[in-house]
Design an enzyme around this catalytic site. Structure first.
Site, short mmCIF file in Angstrom:
data_model
loop_
_atom_site.label_atom_id
_atom_site.label_comp_id
_atom_site.label_asym_id
_atom_site.label_seq_id
_atom_site.Cartn_x
_atom_site.Cartn_y
_atom_site.Cartn_z
CG ASP A 1 25.11 24.51 -2.91
OD1 ASP A 1 25.95 23.64 -3.22
OD2 ASP A 1 25.09 25.07 -1.81
CE LYS B 1 28.92 25.08 -9.18
NZ LYS B 1 28.10 25.55 -8.07
N GLY C 1 30.06 20.30 -3.65
CA GLY C 1 29.23 19.10 -3.53
C GLY C 1 28.35 19.06 -4.76
CG HIS C 2 29.74 19.72 -8.13
ND1 HIS C 2 30.81 20.04 -8.91
CD2 HIS C 2 29.47 20.84 -7.40
CE1 HIS C 2 31.17 21.30 -8.67
NE2 HIS C 2 30.38 21.79 -7.74
CD GLN D 1 33.75 26.27 -4.34
OE1 GLN D 1 34.72 26.47 -5.05
NE2 GLN D 1 33.52 25.09 -3.83
#
Ligand code: IMO
Ligand code: MG
Length: 425
Positions: A13, A16, A40-41, A225
């Site tokens: 988080d 990225k 979760g991007h 990650q």
């Protein structure tokens, strides 16, 4: 040399996706190389927010080819759902996406077992996983009983492989947890449906990537990650089951390391963590809540509130080392504008003795040594030139840069593409 890599230097988080989106404008091909829908991007373009879990975050550029590499564990049901959602939003993504024939598939029982294991763990044993079946699927990969995307082309052997896997999983589901067995037919039906819809996307992506790199195409490897969650270099056992670090990018994409030009480490100007595990700079007073609220620090995958803490130079210096980072991107600096003073972790001690480096065990026992930096107490959101930042903010960034021993080349002052400072050489 025309590949670069984006890798998280904390516990995920780090922002990225914003960086990947920013860098993608000069990129031909983007590759996810590990993890799965646990990621979760979030990308914000023209005020609109897009959240990606499996599909590379660069997909919204119309001419970028996106690849799900061999190191990823792909959930077929989830993949189709995410792709269909993007098509509905007007992105014709099935035309620009390939899946590695060697990536392992997450099946419904992987998710069920992930959930049951977490629910049945004793306190202290719980990992706080995203319950997406990640660790269970990677175990099957290592046990050599997993199903790979390319297996869908081989009908006879596929049936035998499903049978072996289903028998093994039912042992666990029925005997250990006392829940309903899964049937061979339901697994086969799900895989057939996936094959009918996405079979044409499955190729040997390693061969494709090397061919395109030889032609001079530019490739961006997208880590999910972060280093603190790496199965080898992270805070084991409170980690994910893959290698987000640089080595994982090579193994998970099938390109040679000689193509790697830049390794961008991504770090927030503070630190967050979701799930269990040690976190030396975690804030337990109201300042943690200030960061959480202002930084919207809630998981994009599970919605869980993220644990918040101060910037940890020991951790990021260690990440820079194990990843061979060439530069750091510092994100969310605007969130720190609230504070009069900003503590920065500059070292660790155990029993009054200074540690030489970030420890690979016993992290929960360290006492953090902090240096307090003066805050800037003024809104800096959206500033896109370094010289326009308040001097206290410039000093905060320069101080961190000196301690982590790699240059900070990009600074993000907000979620939008244009809210970015690029430091020229
Ligand atoms: P992105 O790519 C933050 C954490 C989970 C849990 C541990 C293991 O958005 O940075 P898993 O489901 O992978 O077996 O869970 O890893 N975790 C993440 N934390 N960001 C992520 O991804 C994460 N993916 C997994 O919370 O502690
Ligand atoms: Mg995330």
């Amino acid at each position: 040399m025309s590949a670069s890599l984006v890798v998280g230097s904390q516990w995920g988080d780090e922002g990225k996706a914003k960086v990947i989106d920013y860098l993608s404008k000069n990129i031909d091909i983007i590759v996810r190389y590990q993890g799965g829908a646990n990621a979760g991007h979030t990308v914000v373009v023209d005020g609109k927010e897009y959240i990606f879990h499996l599909v590379p975050s660069g997909i919204i550029y119309p001419n970028t080819v996106c690849i799900i590499g061999n190191g990823v564990v792909l959930d077929p049901e989830y993949f189709l759902e995410e792709c269909d959602g993007l098509v509905e939003k007007g992105f014709p993504i099935y035309k620009q996406l390939f899946i590695s024939d060697s990536c392992h598939l997450i099946l419904p029982f992987h998710k069920t077992i992930d959930e049951l294991r977490e629910a049945n763990s004793q306190p202290g044993e719980k990992i706080g996983t995203t319950k997406k079946g990640i660790g269970i699927c990677y175990s099957d990969k290592m046990n050599r009983i997993g199903i790979r995307a390319g297996d869908l082309f081989e009908e006879d052997s596929l049936k035998a492989r499903i049978k072996t896997l289903v028998d093994r999983k039912n042992e666990e589901l029925v005997k250990l947890y006392g829940v309903k067995a899964c049937t061979y037919q339901e697994v086969l039906d799900k895989l057939k449906y996936f094959y009918d819809r996405a079979g044409h996307l499955i190729i040997n992506t390693s061969y494709y990537l090397n061919k395109e790199l030889k032609k001079g195409k530019r490739v961006l490897l997208e880590g999910a990650q972060g280093t603190g969650l790496d199965i080898d270099f992270g805070t084991y056992p409170y980690v994910t089951s893959s290698n987000p670090t640089s080595g994982g990018a090579i193994v998970g994409s099938g390109i040679g390391f000689n193509y790697l030009e830049k390794v961008y480490g991504i770090s927030k100007a503070y630190t967050t963590r979701v799930g269990e595990g040690p976190f030396p700079t975690e804030i337990f007073d109201k300042n943690g809540e200030v960061i959480r609220k202002k930084g919207h620090e809630y998981g994009a995958t599970t919605g869980r509130p993220r644990r918040c803490g101060w910037f940890d130079t020991e951790m990021v210096k260690y990440s820079a080392m194990v990843n061979g980072m060439t530069e750091l991107v510092l994100t969310k600096i605007d969130i720190l504008s609230e504070f009069d003073k900003i503590p920065v972790a500059v070292g660790y001690e155990i029993n009054g003795k200074k540690l030489e480096h970030f420890p690979s065990h016993g992290l929960e026992k360290v006492k953090v040594v902090y240096e307090e930096m003066p805050g800037w107490k003024t809104d800096i959101k959206g500033i896109n030139e370094f010289d326009k930042l308040p001097s206290e903010c410039q000093n905060y960034i320069k101080y961190i840069e000196k301690l982590i021993e790699i240059p900070i080349k990009i600074i993000s002052t907000g979620p939008g593409r244009e809210e970015t400072i690029v430091i020229e050489d």
